[in-house]
Design a protein around this motif. Structure first.
Motif, PDB file in Angstrom:
ATOM      1  N   GLN A 100       3.697  -9.511 -12.621  1.00 33.72           N
ATOM      2  CA  GLN A 100       2.397  -9.392 -11.979  1.00 33.72           C
ATOM      3  C   GLN A 100       1.747  -8.063 -12.347  1.00 33.72           C
ATOM      4  OE1 GLN A 100       1.062 -11.864 -10.266  1.00 33.72           O
ATOM      5  NE2 GLN A 100       2.891 -13.102 -10.576  1.00 33.72           N
ATOM      6  N   PRO A 101       1.061  -8.005 -13.514  1.00 39.52           N
ATOM      7  CA  PRO A 101       0.409  -6.739 -13.874  1.00 39.52           C
ATOM      8  C   PRO A 101      -0.773  -6.447 -12.943  1.00 39.52           C
ATOM      9  CG  PRO A 101      -0.173  -8.449 -15.425  1.00 39.52           C
ATOM     10  CD  PRO A 101       0.865  -9.033 -14.509  1.00 39.52           C
ATOM     11  N   ASN A 102      -1.061  -5.199 -12.800  1.00 42.39           N
ATOM     12  CA  ASN A 102      -2.197  -4.798 -11.975  1.00 42.39           C
ATOM     13  C   ASN A 102      -3.488  -5.191 -12.684  1.00 42.39           C
ATOM     14  OD1 ASN A 102      -0.492  -3.639 -10.091  1.00 42.39           O
ATOM     15  ND2 ASN A 102      -0.512  -1.649 -11.122  1.00 42.39           N
ATOM     16  N   PRO A 103      -4.451  -5.713 -11.971  1.00 45.73           N
ATOM     17  CA  PRO A 103      -5.712  -6.107 -12.604  1.00 45.73           C
ATOM     18  C   PRO A 103      -6.380  -4.922 -13.289  1.00 45.73           C
ATOM     19  CG  PRO A 103      -5.590  -6.950 -10.364  1.00 45.73           C
ATOM     20  CD  PRO A 103      -4.427  -6.026 -10.559  1.00 45.73           C
ATOM     21  N   GLY A 104      -6.804  -5.126 -14.510  1.00 42.08           N
ATOM     22  CA  GLY A 104      -7.503  -4.088 -15.254  1.00 42.08           C
ATOM     23  C   GLY A 104      -6.607  -3.068 -15.912  1.00 42.08           C
ATOM     24  N   GLN A 105      -5.332  -3.103 -15.635  1.00 44.06           N
ATOM     25  CA  GLN A 105      -4.405  -2.141 -16.225  1.00 44.06           C
ATOM     26  C   GLN A 105      -3.802  -2.709 -17.508  1.00 44.06           C
ATOM     27  OE1 GLN A 105      -3.858   1.014 -15.143  1.00 44.06           O
ATOM     28  NE2 GLN A 105      -5.521   0.533 -13.749  1.00 44.06           N
ATOM     29  N   PRO A 106      -3.518  -1.879 -18.509  1.00 47.74           N
ATOM     30  CA  PRO A 106      -2.920  -2.367 -19.744  1.00 47.74           C
ATOM     31  C   PRO A 106      -1.535  -2.974 -19.500  1.00 47.74           C
ATOM     32  CG  PRO A 106      -3.723  -0.122 -20.030  1.00 47.74           C
ATOM     33  CD  PRO A 106      -3.828  -0.455 -18.577  1.00 47.74           C
ATOM     34  N   ILE A 107      -1.244  -4.038 -20.241  1.00 51.69           N
ATOM     35  CA  ILE A 107       0.058  -4.687 -20.148  1.00 51.69           C
ATOM     36  C   ILE A 107       1.047  -4.010 -21.078  1.00 51.69           C
ATOM     37  CG2 ILE A 107       1.273  -6.869 -20.587  1.00 51.69           C
ATOM     38  CD1 ILE A 107      -1.340  -8.284 -19.775  1.00 51.69           C
ATOM     39  N   ALA A 108       0.563  -3.579 -22.237  1.00 52.48           N
ATOM     40  CA  ALA A 108       1.438  -2.965 -23.246  1.00 52.48           C
ATOM     41  C   ALA A 108       0.791  -1.681 -23.757  1.00 52.48           C
ATOM     42  CB  ALA A 108       1.665  -3.932 -24.404  1.00 52.48           C
ATOM     43  N   PRO A 109       1.604  -0.696 -24.116  1.00 57.61           N
ATOM     44  CA  PRO A 109       1.046   0.525 -24.703  1.00 57.61           C
ATOM     45  C   PRO A 109       0.708   0.296 -26.171  1.00 57.61           C
ATOM     46  CG  PRO A 109       3.415   0.704 -24.605  1.00 57.61           C
ATOM     47  CD  PRO A 109       3.057  -0.596 -23.942  1.00 57.61           C
ATOM     48  N   ARG A 110      -0.207   1.071 -26.700  1.00 60.09           N
ATOM     49  CA  ARG A 110      -0.527   1.016 -28.131  1.00 60.09           C
ATOM     50  C   ARG A 110       0.471   1.911 -28.838  1.00 60.09           C
ATOM     51  NH1 ARG A 110      -1.016  -0.498 -32.597  1.00 60.09           N
ATOM     52  NH2 ARG A 110      -2.744  -0.010 -33.966  1.00 60.09           N
ATOM     53  N   LEU A 111       1.331   1.312 -29.650  1.00 62.59           N
ATOM     54  CA  LEU A 111       2.377   2.035 -30.366  1.00 62.59           C
ATOM     55  C   LEU A 111       1.895   2.425 -31.756  1.00 62.59           C
ATOM     56  CD1 LEU A 111       5.317  -0.283 -29.319  1.00 62.59           C
ATOM     57  CD2 LEU A 111       4.606   1.857 -28.255  1.00 62.59           C
ATOM     58  N   GLN A 112       2.462   3.476 -32.304  1.00 59.81           N
ATOM     59  CA  GLN A 112       2.034   3.992 -33.602  1.00 59.81           C
ATOM     60  C   GLN A 112       3.167   3.889 -34.620  1.00 59.81           C
ATOM     61  OE1 GLN A 112      -1.197   4.985 -33.924  1.00 59.81           O
ATOM     62  NE2 GLN A 112      -1.392   4.385 -31.786  1.00 59.81           N
ATOM     63  N   ASN A 113       2.800   3.845 -35.895  1.00 63.66           N
ATOM     64  CA  ASN A 113       3.745   3.884 -37.027  1.00 63.66           C
ATOM     65  C   ASN A 113       4.791   2.775 -36.978  1.00 63.66           C
ATOM     66  OD1 ASN A 113       2.437   6.241 -37.955  1.00 63.66           O
ATOM     67  ND2 ASN A 113       3.686   7.484 -36.585  1.00 63.66           N
ATOM     68  N   LEU A 114       4.355   1.562 -36.657  1.00 67.26           N
ATOM     69  CA  LEU A 114       5.280   0.429 -36.620  1.00 67.26           C
ATOM     70  C   LEU A 114       5.422  -0.252 -37.971  1.00 67.26           C
ATOM     71  CD1 LEU A 114       4.334  -1.263 -33.265  1.00 67.26           C
ATOM     72  CD2 LEU A 114       6.312   0.139 -33.770  1.00 67.26           C
ATOM     73  N   GLY A 115       4.438  -0.113 -38.808  1.00 59.25           N
ATOM     74  CA  GLY A 115       4.464  -0.772 -40.110  1.00 59.25           C
ATOM     75  C   GLY A 115       3.059  -1.073 -40.567  1.00 59.25           C
TER      76      GLY A 115
END
Length: 106
Positions: free
Chosen positions: A42-57
């Motif tokens: 149950q994610p909070n409304p308006g809040q991001p579900i996943a972080p933006r990750l860097q240097n994955l490929g």
């Protein structure tokens, strides 16, 4: 030749005559990929579900969207799926769907 007979005799003498098993049958351990915490469903409304990750490929998967953030999360999900991190890939795709609900590929 006598050494071979002696070794065979020693091995045979080590085997129990009652037919008992030499090694205990241990069930294999249960493998769990990801334990989802109860609050993550149950994610909070308006809040991001996943972080933006860097240097994955460098793999990208262009989709029909003009939302740059949604496209970034789709590409992030593809890179995570290629890296066998399926739980985080699903979170990235869910974040893309949150950012653009009508995006079919998310």
């Amino acid at each position: 030749m006598k050494a071979l007979h002696f070794a065979t005799l020693m091995i045979v003498s080590l085997v129990p005559a009652s037919g008992a098993k030499l090694f205990a049958q241990v069930p294999p351990p249960q493998h769990v990929h990801y334990d989802k915490p109860p609050a993550s469903a149950q994610p909070n409304p308006g809040q991001p579900i996943a972080p933006r990750l860097q240097n994955l490929g460098v793999h990208t998967f262009p989709v029909a969207t003009t939302n740059r953030k949604a496209q970034a999360f789709i590409s992030q999900g593809v890179n995570l799926a290629y890296a066998f991190n399926h739980a985080e890939a699903a979170r990235s795709f869910a974040e893309a769907a949150r950012l653009q609900p009508d995006l079919a590929m998310a």
